[in-house]
Design an enzyme around this catalytic site. Structure first.
Site, PDB file in Angstrom:
ATOM      1  N   ARG A 204       0.813  -1.221   0.000  1.00 39.19           N
ATOM      2  CA  ARG A 204       0.000   0.000   0.000  1.00 39.19           C
ATOM      3  C   ARG A 204       0.847   1.273   0.000  1.00 39.19           C
ATOM      4  NH1 ARG A 204      -2.230  -3.656  -1.282  1.00 39.19           N
ATOM      5  NH2 ARG A 204      -4.102  -4.645  -0.459  1.00 39.19           N
TER       6      ARG A 204
ATOM      7  N   SER B 286     -11.045  -0.091   3.497  1.00 34.56           N
ATOM      8  CA  SER B 286     -10.269  -0.487   4.675  1.00 34.56           C
ATOM      9  C   SER B 286      -9.617   0.724   5.323  1.00 34.56           C
ATOM     10  CB  SER B 286      -9.188  -1.498   4.289  1.00 34.56           C
ATOM     11  OG  SER B 286      -9.773  -2.691   3.806  1.00 34.56           O
TER      12      SER B 286
ATOM     13  N   GLU C  25      -4.635   3.030   6.663  1.00 35.37           N
ATOM     14  CA  GLU C  25      -4.477   2.945   5.212  1.00 35.37           C
ATOM     15  C   GLU C  25      -5.055   4.205   4.571  1.00 35.37           C
ATOM     16  OE1 GLU C  25      -6.232   0.060   1.715  1.00 35.37           O
ATOM     17  OE2 GLU C  25      -5.306  -0.874   3.449  1.00 35.37           O
TER      18      GLU C  25
END
Length: 302
Positions: free
Chosen positions: A174, A224, A294
């Site tokens: 990520r 998320s 995130e």
């Protein structure tokens, strides 16, 4: 700021607005006003926008669909540049795709699957734009952007454009180099593989169905919230801690998926931030694990 707005309007770079509510431009439907909001009408308009922002020395950030963004209730200082439909070209030549940074990631995955090209099955349920997917190295089901990106065309703060190859993107979980040095992914070249169309479509539909069954897309949310502290999974840790359904103000940890915070009743950014802090404290106390977000948290400078 007024001088920047005047220059942007005179240059006809695209849509320019003052004090634009960011709640209109985030999937959480949360966020105060941006001082200046610009939606360039193409790459040339984007480059001119950047040149004028640098001329006036105004802080800036780029957004796509705002699917990974929590904007403070006080809004965003400086300029917000939105990559939208005017930077969403698509060219397909054999198994190579060239696509604009403002192109819908889900739409791209759907189109590509129907052409019998494999490589984007994982993207079937990921909201956002191609540029955002490169920025975050978006992924699911064991695949991510680093697996398919050949190179990204990046606009830098000095107004220059350059192609950055995959190996220079500094991809990890990520994460990409664009999170460490300012730049906007204007377009991307992606490597696909020829495959069986029916199998590819079936695989992508399977991922979409799984997301619909396990994730609360009936409420405004940002996907998320926490990165998985591998080998653990954020959602599982939150659920095992009994935090499903935990609510502050108009925000709530989803009853369906522990790693989703949903806007159930006109939530404010401070509601979401309070839940994030509570989760971080609870997981640290119980498992001694640091939970990193995130989603990107954007606060106006004091």
């Amino acid at each position: 700021m007024k001088e920047l707005i005047t220059d942007l309007q005179n240059a006809q770079v695209g849509r320019v607005a003052e004090n634009e509510p960011m709640a209109k431009h985030t999937t959480w439907k949360i966020g105060g006003p941006a001082d200046v909001f610009i939606e360039p009408d193409g790459v040339d308009g984007l480059v001119e926008t950047m040149n004028l922002i640098q001329k006036h020395q105004v802080p800036w950030r780029a957004v796509g669909r705002g699917s990974n963004l929590l904007v403070d209730d006080a809004g965003i200082e400086g300029a917000v540049i939105k990559l939208g439909q005017n930077i969403s070209h698509l060219e397909i030549e054999d198994d190579i795709i060239r696509v604009g940074g403002g192109y819908s990631f889900i739409k791209l995955a759907t189109i590509i699957s129907k052409k019998g090209l494999s490589g984007l099955e994982f993207a079937g349920g990921i909201p956002g734009t191609v540029g955002g997917a490169v920025f975050m190295n978006a992924g699911a089901h064991g695949s991510d952007m680093s697996d398919i990106l050949i190179e990204a065309r990046v606009l830098y703060p000095d107004g220059s454009l350059a192609w950055v190859k995959n190996e220079d993107m500094d991809f990890s979980y990520r994460t990409s180099i664009l999170q460490k040095q300012q730049g906007i992914c204007v377009e991307a070249r992606l490597q696909m593989q020829q495959g069986d169309k029916s199998s590819i479509v079936e695989e992508m539909q399977k991922h979409k169905s799984y997301r619909r069954q396990t994730q609360p897309w009936n409420y405004p949310c940002a996907g998320s919230v926490f990165r998985n502290p591998l080998p653990e999974h954020a959602g599982a840790l939150i659920e095992k801690s009994g935090l499903k359904g935990y609510r502050i103000g108009g925000a709530q940890i989803s009853e369906l998926h522990g790693n989703f915070i949903v806007n159930v009743d006109n939530a404010k950014a401070q509601d979401v931030l309070a839940i994030i802090s509570h989760v971080q404290e609870a997981i640290k106390k119980r498992y001694d694990i640091d939970m990193r977000t995130e989603v990107e948290l954007v606060k106006r400078q004091a």
